[in-house]
Design an enzyme around this catalytic site. Structure first.
Site, PDB file in Angstrom:
ATOM      1  N   LYS A 121       0.830  -1.195   0.000  1.00 23.05           N
ATOM      2  CA  LYS A 121       0.000   0.000   0.000  1.00 23.05           C
ATOM      3  C   LYS A 121       0.869   1.251   0.000  1.00 23.05           C
ATOM      4  O   LYS A 121       1.858   1.328   0.732  1.00 23.05           O
ATOM      5  CB  LYS A 121      -0.912  -0.020   1.229  1.00 23.05           C
ATOM      6  CG  LYS A 121      -1.926   1.100   1.295  1.00 23.05           C
ATOM      7  CD  LYS A 121      -2.854   0.905   2.495  1.00 23.05           C
ATOM      8  CE  LYS A 121      -3.870   2.023   2.590  1.00 23.05           C
ATOM      9  NZ  LYS A 121      -4.816   1.828   3.715  1.00 23.05           N
ATOM     10  N   SER A 130      -9.072   3.123   2.362  1.00 22.74           N
ATOM     11  CA  SER A 130      -7.966   3.638   1.587  1.00 22.74           C
ATOM     12  C   SER A 130      -7.108   2.560   0.928  1.00 22.74           C
ATOM     13  O   SER A 130      -6.172   2.867   0.186  1.00 22.74           O
ATOM     14  CB  SER A 130      -7.081   4.511   2.471  1.00 22.74           C
ATOM     15  OG  SER A 130      -6.547   3.775   3.559  1.00 22.74           O
ATOM     16  N   SER A 181     -10.532   1.295   6.400  1.00 26.70           N
ATOM     17  CA  SER A 181      -9.736   1.435   5.177  1.00 26.70           C
ATOM     18  C   SER A 181      -9.272   0.126   4.578  1.00 26.70           C
ATOM     19  O   SER A 181      -8.910   0.070   3.410  1.00 26.70           O
ATOM     20  CB  SER A 181      -8.510   2.304   5.456  1.00 26.70           C
ATOM     21  OG  SER A 181      -8.883   3.647   5.640  1.00 26.70           O
TER      22      SER A 181
END
Length: 511
Positions: free
Chosen positions: A86, A161, A185
């Site tokens: 990520k 996210s 997220s």
């Protein structure tokens, strides 16, 4: 590489199966990496899940991994498996932008603690996965890389996210990806893209990058295409770190191999909305259908009469506190670099004082105790992950749910952020499609620090669903993703900057 129509395509194999094939010598790490890179080349233009790539160093690492197999050396648990990281997590020598204009040329000198641990476990860092600007929001879109589209319909959002990680897994670009979770997220994009995401108990996975070292609101976690893959990655992720004061000494053997549990032994508590969250009637209907089917398979299934309404203000305060710690200095020195979501959190923070903070932490403690008390009667609490089906990514967030206006850009994530406040581990499990034909996920919640048991319970539930539906997770139509989407790049106003350190990511001219 096999044709996209072939279900036996190498990249579609589970991480566990790929690890076994590598260990037996039936495939080489080089072969697997090449297949993943080819799949990225084919499909990433359609969903924009992958941002920076590290082809050169990844290929060198794959060659080294191949040599170890041939030499008969003992192999680490993730040996030779390509990994997506990520883009909120630092990777040494590889562009890490956080989706932010100020950091579009940022190349860290060191890996964060999780990346370092996964590399030690044999994983090969292959690419960074897309995020919202500074990770703020449940819709993955930023001015550096653009938006990530949902693999089932690229015009819709992939969640956030960890949206890039979820979309990359759903399209078989990579077998494993990292995520992180504050208000949902990790769980939200897993649900919207039809993969598995685990928000661990705080301290299970070391996080050396938190601004507030003793805050339990944000955690790092694994994402996979099924429960076993996620458990394998979790086993390689756990453990203490000298720079994480919340670290818990946990053995990898607690997570792998997973203990076998019988679904019929489980006592389940159920809530569709925690008595506090707006939810679309179609999602409520899908959830009720899944619970009705599940109730006949478990020992007991009881609806909970809960009201966690006080959790909204509590989360506002604790989230604002975290953003203030992380961004106050940047807001003072480079305010123009902060996106609207970060600025919104800082504006919320300005309204609170010490009394608000004290009340928020009192409320969080009460919510924690409420969950733990209920776990005296239940092994698992089950809720939806998301209150609505994916909406167009061009809408920054859901402004209204079932006629209820949302107070801010993140209230639509309340089904997950209320669970965040409990600090209990929570897993998003794919459970077919909703009535609109998009992926639907159940949120499975277990007592604090019973992460391994949560994974075992999720595996039992996944097995039941697989037998019922004939597949473990919904699959996007890859043939429909053959055409690149130019819309996903329309938000790009500050493309990534090449600084001469890494030349492995897709180049775009600086502006």
């Amino acid at each position: 590489m096999s044709d996209l129509d072939q279900p036996s395509d190498l990249v579609a194999q589970s991480a566990v199966a790929l690890r076994d094939l590598i260990a037996s010598g039936d495939i080489s790490p080089v072969e697997l990496l090449d297949a993943c890179l080819a799949r990225i080349d084919q499909l990433n233009p359609s969903v924009n899940a992958i941002c920076a790539r590290d082809d050169v160093r990844a290929k060198a690492a794959a060659l080294e991994a191949e040599k170890k197999v041939r030499s008969g050396d003992a192999l680490a648990p993730l040996h030779g498996l390509p990994l997506g990281v990520k883009d909120l997590q630092d990777t040494a020598g590889l562009l890490t932008t956080y989706g932010n204009v100020r950091l579009r040329g940022n190349v860290p000198k060191a890996d964060n603690a999780l990346v370092s641990r996964l590399k030690q476990a044999g994983a090969i860092v292959t690419a960074k996965t897309n995020v919202p600007d500074m990770g703020a929001g449940g819709n993955t879109r930023n001015p550096v890389w653009g938006a990530t589209g949902n693999p089932f319909n690229p015009k819709l959002n992939a969640g956030g996210s960890s949206g890039g990680s979820a979309a990359a897994l759903a399209t078989d670009m990579l077998p494993l990806c990292t995520g992180s979770d504050t208000g949902g997220s990790l769980r939200l994009p897993a649900a919207l893209c039809g993969v598995v995401g685990l928000r661990p108990s705080p301290g299970m996975i070391a996080n050396d990058a938190r601004s507030l070292g003793w805050s339990a609101i944000s955690v790092l976690g694994p994402m996979g295409r099924n429960v076993e893959d996620t458990a394998l990655m979790m086993s390689a992720s756990v453990g203490c770190h000298p720079m994480d004061p919340l670290g818990i000494p946990v053995a990898a053997s607690d997570f792998w191999p997973l203990a076998e549990l019988d679904l019929s032994d489980l006592r389940i508590g159920v809530t569709a909305d925690f008595g506090a969250c707006a939810i679309d009637p179609l999602i409520r209907s899908t959830f009720n259908q899944r619970i009705k089917a599940l109730s006949s398979q478990v020992k007991s299934c009881q609806w909970l009469d809960w009201d966690l309404s006080e959790g909204h203000h509590c989360f506002d305060v604790i989230r604002a506190e975290s953003f203030l710690a992380g961004f106050a200095e940047v807001n003072r020195t480079h305010p123009e670099s902060l996106g609207p979501n970060v600025r919104a959190n800082l504006a919320i923070a300005e309204k609170f004082g010490l009394a608000d903070r004290a009340q928020a932490h009192l409320t969080q403690t009460q919510i924690f105790k409420k969950f733990q008390t209920n776990f005296e009667d239940f092994d698992l609490i089950v809720a939806p992950v998301t209150p609505l089906s994916p909406f167009p990514w061009k809408l920054p967030y859901a402004q209204e749910i079932d006629g209820v206006p949302q107070r801010n850009y993140y209230e639509w994530l309340s089904l997950t952020y209320l669970v965040t406040l409990s600090t209990c581990p929570a897993l998003s499990l794919p459970m077919g499609l909703d009535d609109t034909g998009m992926p639907f996920g159940l949120q499975l919640i277990a007592p604090l620090r019973q992460d391994a048991r949560l994974l075992s319970m999720a595996k039992a539930m996944e097995r039941w669903w697989t037998l019922q539906e004939g597949r473990s997770r919904p699959l996007p139509d890859l043939k429909k993703l053959a055409q690149p989407s130019t819309d996903l790049k329309e938000l790009v106003t500050h493309p990534p900057v090449f600084d001469g350190i890494s030349d492995n990511f897709e180049m775009r001219p600086a502006v």
